[in-house]
Design a protein around this motif. Structure first.
Motif, PDB file in Angstrom:
ATOM      1  N   ILE A  61       0.833  -1.206   0.000  1.00  0.00           N
ATOM      2  CA  ILE A  61       0.000   0.000   0.000  1.00  0.00           C
ATOM      3  C   ILE A  61       0.869   1.258   0.000  1.00  0.00           C
ATOM      4  CG2 ILE A  61      -0.332   0.387   2.482  1.00  0.00           C
ATOM      5  CD1 ILE A  61      -3.309   0.792   1.892  1.00  0.00           C
ATOM      6  N   ARG A  62       2.053   1.208   0.639  1.00  0.00           N
ATOM      7  CA  ARG A  62       2.944   2.362   0.644  1.00  0.00           C
ATOM      8  C   ARG A  62       3.574   2.579  -0.727  1.00  0.00           C
ATOM      9  NH1 ARG A  62       4.494   4.495   5.498  1.00  0.00           N
ATOM     10  NH2 ARG A  62       6.587   4.989   4.747  1.00  0.00           N
ATOM     11  N   CYS A  63       3.743   1.513  -1.492  1.00  0.00           N
ATOM     12  CA  CYS A  63       4.225   1.669  -2.873  1.00  0.00           C
ATOM     13  C   CYS A  63       3.132   2.264  -3.755  1.00  0.00           C
ATOM     14  CB  CYS A  63       4.678   0.322  -3.435  1.00  0.00           C
ATOM     15  SG  CYS A  63       6.238  -0.287  -2.767  1.00  0.00           S
ATOM     16  N   ILE A  64       1.881   1.891  -3.480  1.00  0.00           N
ATOM     17  CA  ILE A  64       0.770   2.396  -4.286  1.00  0.00           C
ATOM     18  C   ILE A  64       0.578   3.897  -4.079  1.00  0.00           C
ATOM     19  CG2 ILE A  64      -1.739   2.304  -4.591  1.00  0.00           C
ATOM     20  CD1 ILE A  64      -1.563  -0.706  -3.990  1.00  0.00           C
ATOM     21  N   ASN A  65       0.694   4.367  -2.821  1.00  0.00           N
ATOM     22  CA  ASN A  65       0.462   5.795  -2.588  1.00  0.00           C
ATOM     23  C   ASN A  65       1.738   6.634  -2.633  1.00  0.00           C
ATOM     24  OD1 ASN A  65       1.709   5.430  -0.071  1.00  0.00           O
ATOM     25  ND2 ASN A  65      -0.235   5.346   1.044  1.00  0.00           N
ATOM     26  N   GLY A  66       2.852   6.004  -3.034  1.00  0.00           N
ATOM     27  CA  GLY A  66       4.080   6.751  -3.249  1.00  0.00           C
ATOM     28  C   GLY A  66       4.905   7.013  -2.018  1.00  0.00           C
ATOM     29  N   LEU A  67       4.536   6.427  -0.872  1.00  0.00           N
ATOM     30  CA  LEU A  67       5.329   6.614   0.336  1.00  0.00           C
ATOM     31  C   LEU A  67       6.599   5.762   0.319  1.00  0.00           C
ATOM     32  CD1 LEU A  67       2.519   6.772   3.042  1.00  0.00           C
ATOM     33  CD2 LEU A  67       3.855   8.670   2.085  1.00  0.00           C
ATOM     34  N   GLU A  68       6.592   4.706  -0.486  1.00  0.00           N
ATOM     35  CA  GLU A  68       7.789   3.902  -0.728  1.00  0.00           C
ATOM     36  C   GLU A  68       8.004   3.778  -2.230  1.00  0.00           C
ATOM     37  OE1 GLU A  68       9.915   2.723   1.362  1.00  0.00           O
ATOM     38  OE2 GLU A  68       8.888   2.678   3.312  1.00  0.00           O
ATOM     39  N   GLN A  69       9.247   3.741  -2.630  1.00  0.00           N
ATOM     40  CA  GLN A  69       9.567   3.500  -4.033  1.00  0.00           C
ATOM     41  C   GLN A  69      10.039   2.067  -4.191  1.00  0.00           C
ATOM     42  OE1 GLN A  69      12.285   6.307  -5.740  1.00  0.00           O
ATOM     43  NE2 GLN A  69      10.852   8.017  -5.585  1.00  0.00           N
ATOM     44  N   PRO A  70       9.471   1.336  -5.133  1.00  0.00           N
ATOM     45  CA  PRO A  70       9.926  -0.051  -5.328  1.00  0.00           C
ATOM     46  C   PRO A  70      11.363  -0.089  -5.833  1.00  0.00           C
ATOM     47  CG  PRO A  70       8.435   0.613  -7.092  1.00  0.00           C
ATOM     48  CD  PRO A  70       8.408   1.723  -6.080  1.00  0.00           C
ATOM     49  N   ASP A  71      12.077  -1.146  -5.507  1.00  0.00           N
ATOM     50  CA  ASP A  71      13.433  -1.332  -6.025  1.00  0.00           C
ATOM     51  C   ASP A  71      13.392  -1.696  -7.509  1.00  0.00           C
ATOM     52  OD1 ASP A  71      14.489  -0.919  -3.452  1.00  0.00           O
ATOM     53  OD2 ASP A  71      14.195  -3.030  -2.938  1.00  0.00           O
ATOM     54  N   GLU A  72      12.347  -2.412  -7.889  1.00  0.00           N
ATOM     55  CA  GLU A  72      12.167  -2.815  -9.279  1.00  0.00           C
ATOM     56  C   GLU A  72      10.684  -2.734  -9.618  1.00  0.00           C
ATOM     57  OE1 GLU A  72      13.668  -6.744  -9.759  1.00  0.00           O
ATOM     58  OE2 GLU A  72      15.608  -6.284  -8.860  1.00  0.00           O
ATOM     59  N   GLY A  73      10.402  -2.587 -10.915  1.00  0.00           N
ATOM     60  CA  GLY A  73       9.024  -2.610 -11.380  1.00  0.00           C
ATOM     61  C   GLY A  73       8.398  -1.227 -11.476  1.00  0.00           C
ATOM     62  N   ARG A  74       7.119  -1.230 -11.889  1.00  0.00           N
ATOM     63  CA  ARG A  74       6.398   0.015 -12.127  1.00  0.00           C
ATOM     64  C   ARG A  74       5.087   0.031 -11.351  1.00  0.00           C
ATOM     65  NH1 ARG A  74       7.533   2.964 -16.727  1.00  0.00           N
ATOM     66  NH2 ARG A  74       5.336   3.420 -17.120  1.00  0.00           N
ATOM     67  N   VAL A  75       4.753   1.239 -10.856  1.00  0.00           N
ATOM     68  CA  VAL A  75       3.460   1.490 -10.239  1.00  0.00           C
ATOM     69  C   VAL A  75       2.800   2.603 -11.036  1.00  0.00           C
ATOM     70  CG1 VAL A  75       2.220   2.184  -8.163  1.00  0.00           C
ATOM     71  CG2 VAL A  75       4.325   0.842  -7.957  1.00  0.00           C
ATOM     72  N   GLU A  76       1.640   2.318 -11.610  1.00  0.00           N
ATOM     73  CA  GLU A  76       0.942   3.304 -12.437  1.00  0.00           C
ATOM     74  C   GLU A  76      -0.429   3.607 -11.851  1.00  0.00           C
ATOM     75  OE1 GLU A  76       0.726   1.747 -16.366  1.00  0.00           O
ATOM     76  OE2 GLU A  76       2.898   1.721 -16.669  1.00  0.00           O
ATOM     77  N   VAL A  77      -0.740   4.881 -11.712  1.00  0.00           N
ATOM     78  CA  VAL A  77      -2.062   5.340 -11.307  1.00  0.00           C
ATOM     79  C   VAL A  77      -2.656   6.111 -12.469  1.00  0.00           C
ATOM     80  CG1 VAL A  77      -3.372   6.769  -9.699  1.00  0.00           C
ATOM     81  CG2 VAL A  77      -1.427   5.423  -8.865  1.00  0.00           C
ATOM     82  N   GLU A  78      -3.795   5.650 -12.971  1.00  0.00           N
ATOM     83  CA  GLU A  78      -4.448   6.242 -14.152  1.00  0.00           C
ATOM     84  C   GLU A  78      -3.473   6.343 -15.329  1.00  0.00           C
ATOM     85  OE1 GLU A  78      -7.987   9.044 -12.908  1.00  0.00           O
ATOM     86  OE2 GLU A  78      -6.131   9.780 -12.004  1.00  0.00           O
ATOM     87  N   GLY A  79      -2.657   5.328 -15.470  1.00  0.00           N
ATOM     88  CA  GLY A  79      -1.753   5.257 -16.602  1.00  0.00           C
ATOM     89  C   GLY A  79      -0.444   5.992 -16.429  1.00  0.00           C
ATOM     90  N   ARG A  80      -0.258   6.683 -15.308  1.00  0.00           N
ATOM     91  CA  ARG A  80       0.967   7.444 -15.088  1.00  0.00           C
ATOM     92  C   ARG A  80       1.873   6.723 -14.098  1.00  0.00           C
ATOM     93  NH1 ARG A  80       1.849  13.551 -12.626  1.00  0.00           N
ATOM     94  NH2 ARG A  80       4.035  13.740 -13.237  1.00  0.00           N
ATOM     95  N   SER A  81       3.112   6.499 -14.474  1.00  0.00           N
ATOM     96  CA  SER A  81       4.077   5.835 -13.614  1.00  0.00           C
ATOM     97  C   SER A  81       4.495   6.787 -12.496  1.00  0.00           C
ATOM     98  CB  SER A  81       5.297   5.412 -14.437  1.00  0.00           C
ATOM     99  OG  SER A  81       6.230   4.739 -13.620  1.00  0.00           O
ATOM    100  N   ILE A  82       4.443   6.310 -11.245  1.00  0.00           N
ATOM    101  CA  ILE A  82       4.701   7.199 -10.112  1.00  0.00           C
ATOM    102  C   ILE A  82       5.980   6.873  -9.355  1.00  0.00           C
ATOM    103  CG2 ILE A  82       2.200   7.396  -9.810  1.00  0.00           C
ATOM    104  CD1 ILE A  82       2.551   5.808  -7.180  1.00  0.00           C
ATOM    105  N   GLU A  83       6.636   5.741  -9.665  1.00  0.00           N
ATOM    106  CA  GLU A  83       7.691   5.259  -8.775  1.00  0.00           C
ATOM    107  C   GLU A  83       8.947   6.113  -8.780  1.00  0.00           C
ATOM    108  OE1 GLU A  83       8.399   3.387 -12.683  1.00  0.00           O
ATOM    109  OE2 GLU A  83       6.641   3.530 -11.381  1.00  0.00           O
ATOM    110  N   ARG A  84       9.115   6.980  -9.749  1.00  0.00           N
ATOM    111  CA  ARG A  84      10.320   7.810  -9.765  1.00  0.00           C
ATOM    112  C   ARG A  84       9.988   9.303  -9.658  1.00  0.00           C
ATOM    113  NH1 ARG A  84      11.906   3.772  -8.348  1.00  0.00           N
ATOM    114  NH2 ARG A  84      13.279   2.287  -9.405  1.00  0.00           N
ATOM    115  N   LEU A  85       8.772   9.619  -9.276  1.00  0.00           N
ATOM    116  CA  LEU A  85       8.398  11.029  -9.147  1.00  0.00           C
ATOM    117  C   LEU A  85       8.990  11.632  -7.875  1.00  0.00           C
ATOM    118  CD1 LEU A  85       4.612  11.002 -10.154  1.00  0.00           C
ATOM    119  CD2 LEU A  85       6.610  11.451 -11.606  1.00  0.00           C
ATOM    120  N   SER A  86       9.297  12.928  -7.928  1.00  0.00           N
ATOM    121  CA  SER A  86       9.762  13.635  -6.744  1.00  0.00           C
ATOM    122  C   SER A  86       8.587  13.856  -5.800  1.00  0.00           C
ATOM    123  CB  SER A  86      10.359  14.987  -7.137  1.00  0.00           C
ATOM    124  OG  SER A  86       9.332  15.843  -7.635  1.00  0.00           O
ATOM    125  N   GLU A  87       8.882  14.254  -4.566  1.00  0.00           N
ATOM    126  CA  GLU A  87       7.827  14.502  -3.588  1.00  0.00           C
ATOM    127  C   GLU A  87       6.868  15.587  -4.084  1.00  0.00           C
ATOM    128  OE1 GLU A  87       5.630  13.768  -0.261  1.00  0.00           O
ATOM    129  OE2 GLU A  87       7.376  12.651  -0.989  1.00  0.00           O
TER     130      GLU A  87
END
Length: 358
Positions: A61-87
Motif C-alpha cells: 500500500i505504501r508503494c501504491i500511494n508513493g510513500l515507498e519507491q519499489p526497487d524494481e518494477g512500475r506502479v501506475e495510477v491512471e496510466g501514469r508511472s509514479i515510482e520515480r516522481l519527486s515529492e
C-alpha cells in the motif's frame, strides 16, 4: 444523492486500469518485502488484498500511494508511472488516491467538518466550495448535521465515516482502505462495509481493501489477491476463491469462516468401514444450484442425511460446504456414490465412517 465533481480531473481511457503494478519488488536490508508483484485494478472494481501479518500488505500500500519507491518494477495510477516522481510531483497524484486508515487519523482539535475540509484547504480550494463539498460528503456518509462535533464526541464508526468523507474530499480516482474496519465491532464493521459498497455503486469509485479478514473480502470485494511472503499466492473472483481455494495460505485464511464437521460426528468417526460414510461436498460455480441431494435420493433409492455445513451467497452465486451421511448397500457402492456426487460438486471427499446415525 449525487456528489458533484471537484473541478477538473483526468479522464483516462476506460481500457486503462486505474491502478497497475508490474513486477514490483521491494527489499528492506535482507528482508524481501515484495517480490515480482503484478496486478491491475479496473475502474469501479473493489479489490481485496489479504494476507497474514508480514505478508507484504503494508509495503504494497505504501508503494501504491508513493510513500515507498519499489526497487524494481512500475506502479501506475491512471496510466501514469509514479515510482520515480519527486515529492513535489507526487502531491497532485496523491489527491487522486484517497486513504482510509485503521485508527481514523483525525485531528482531535478540529471538528468533523474541519477534518474533511483539510485536504481541500491544502489543495487551495476556496471557502465557499469547501463548505459545499463538506456538506455533500457529510450527507453521503450519514453524518449530515453533525459536522461541528469533535472526534472525542463521536463513536468509532462515526470517526471512520469522517475518515471516509475526508478521503473522498478531493474527488479521488482510487480509494485505499487500510484495515479500515479492524478497530470496529462487528455491527459497526457491517455498517462501514455497507457504506463503502454504497459509495462504490453511487460514485463508480474504485476501491482497494487491504485486510487480514476474509469476512471483509467476502462481504464487499469483487476480486481478491492473496499475499504470502511478498508474492501473490492466489487471485481471482471472490466467489471462486472461496469456493475452491488453490493455495494452502488461502485455505488457512478461510478456516475461521469455513464450515467444519460437527464435533458430535468427528468424535465417532472411523477411518474404516463398516458404517455410514460421511462425505464432504464443496459447492460453487455453474452447478451450485442443482438439487444434488434430491438427485442422489432418486438415483440411489435412499436418502442422504445432512449432518452439517453451510451455504452462502457470494457475488450472487451460492458457495458452501455440506457434510452428509450415506448408508452403503455393498462393497462397490461408495465408489458409485462418490462418482455421482463428484460430477455435481466442486469436490467430494469421504471423511470416514460412523457406525450408527449420530
Amino acid at each position: 444523492m449525487t456528489i458533484s465533481p471537484l473541478g477538473s480531473s483526468p479522464s483516462p481511457d476506460r481500457t486503462t486500469p486505474i491502478l497497475r503494478l508490474a513486477d514490483v519488488s521491494k527489499r528492506f536490508g535482507s528482508h524481501q518485502a515484495l517480490r515480482g508483484i503484478d496486478l491491475s485494478v479496473q475502474k469501479g472494481e473493489i479489490l481485496g488484498i489479504i494476507g497474514r501479518s508480514g505478508a507484504g500488505k503494508s509495503t504494497l500500500i505504501r508503494c501504491i500511494n508513493g510513500l515507498e519507491q519499489p526497487d524494481e518494477g512500475r506502479v501506475e495510477v491512471e496510466g501514469r508511472s509514479i515510482e520515480r516522481l519527486s515529492e513535489r510531483e507526487l502531491q497532485p497524484l496523491r489527491r487522486r488516491v484517497g486513504m482510509v486508515f485503521q485508527h481514523f487519523n483525525l485531528l482531535a482539535n478540529r471538528t468533523a467538518a474541519e477534518n474533511i475540509a483539510l485536504p481541500l484547504k491544502i489543495a487551495g480550494v476556496g471557502r465557499a466550495e469547501r463548505t459545499r463539498r463538506v456538506a455533500e460528503l457529510l450527507d453521503l456518509v450519514g453524518l449530515g448535521g453533525r459536522g461541528e462535533r469533535f472526534p472525542a464526541q463521536m463513536s468509532g464508526g462515526q470517526k471512520q465515516r469522517v475518515g471516509i468523507a475526508r478521503a473522498l474530499a478531493a474527488d479521488p480516482a482510487l480509494l485505499l482502505s487500510d484495515e479500515a474496519t479492524s478497530a470496529l465491532d462487528p455491527e459497526t464493521t457491517e455498517q462501514i462495509l455497507a457504506l463503502l459498497g454504497d459509495i462504490n455503486q453511487r460514485l463508480g469509485l474504485t476501491i482497494v481493501l487491504i485486510t487480514h479478514e476474509m469476512e471483509v473480502v467476502r462481504r464487499i470485494a469483487n476480486r481478491v489477491v492473496v499475499l504470502e511472503g511478498g508474492v501473490v499466492a492466489e487471485e481471482g473472483p471472490v466467489w471462486q476463491v472461496f469456493a475452491e481455494p488453490a493455495s494452502p495460505v488461502t485455505r488457512g485464511l478461510l478456516q475461521s469462516i469455513t464450515p467444519e464437521l460437527p464435533q458430535r460426528i468427528l468424535s465417532t468417526l472411523s477411518s474404516k468401514p463398516p458404517g455410514e460414510a460421511v462425505l464432504r461436498l464443496d459447492f460453487g460455480g455453474e452447478r451450485a444450484d442443482d438439487p444434488v441431494i434430491s438427485d442422489f435420493t432418486q438415483a440411489f433409492g435412499r436418502p442422504a442425511r445432512i449432518v452439517g455445513g453451510h451455504v452462502d451467497e457470494i457475488q450472487g452465486r451460492p458457495v458452501g460446504r455440506l457434510f452428509i451421511g450415506v448408508e452403503q448397500s455393498g462393497p462397490d457402492d461408495l465408489k458409485a456414490v462418490m462418482d455421482f456426487l463428484a460430477a455435481r460438486t466442486l469436490k467430494t471427499e469421504c471423511l470416514g465412517y460412523v457406525r450408527r446415525a449420530v
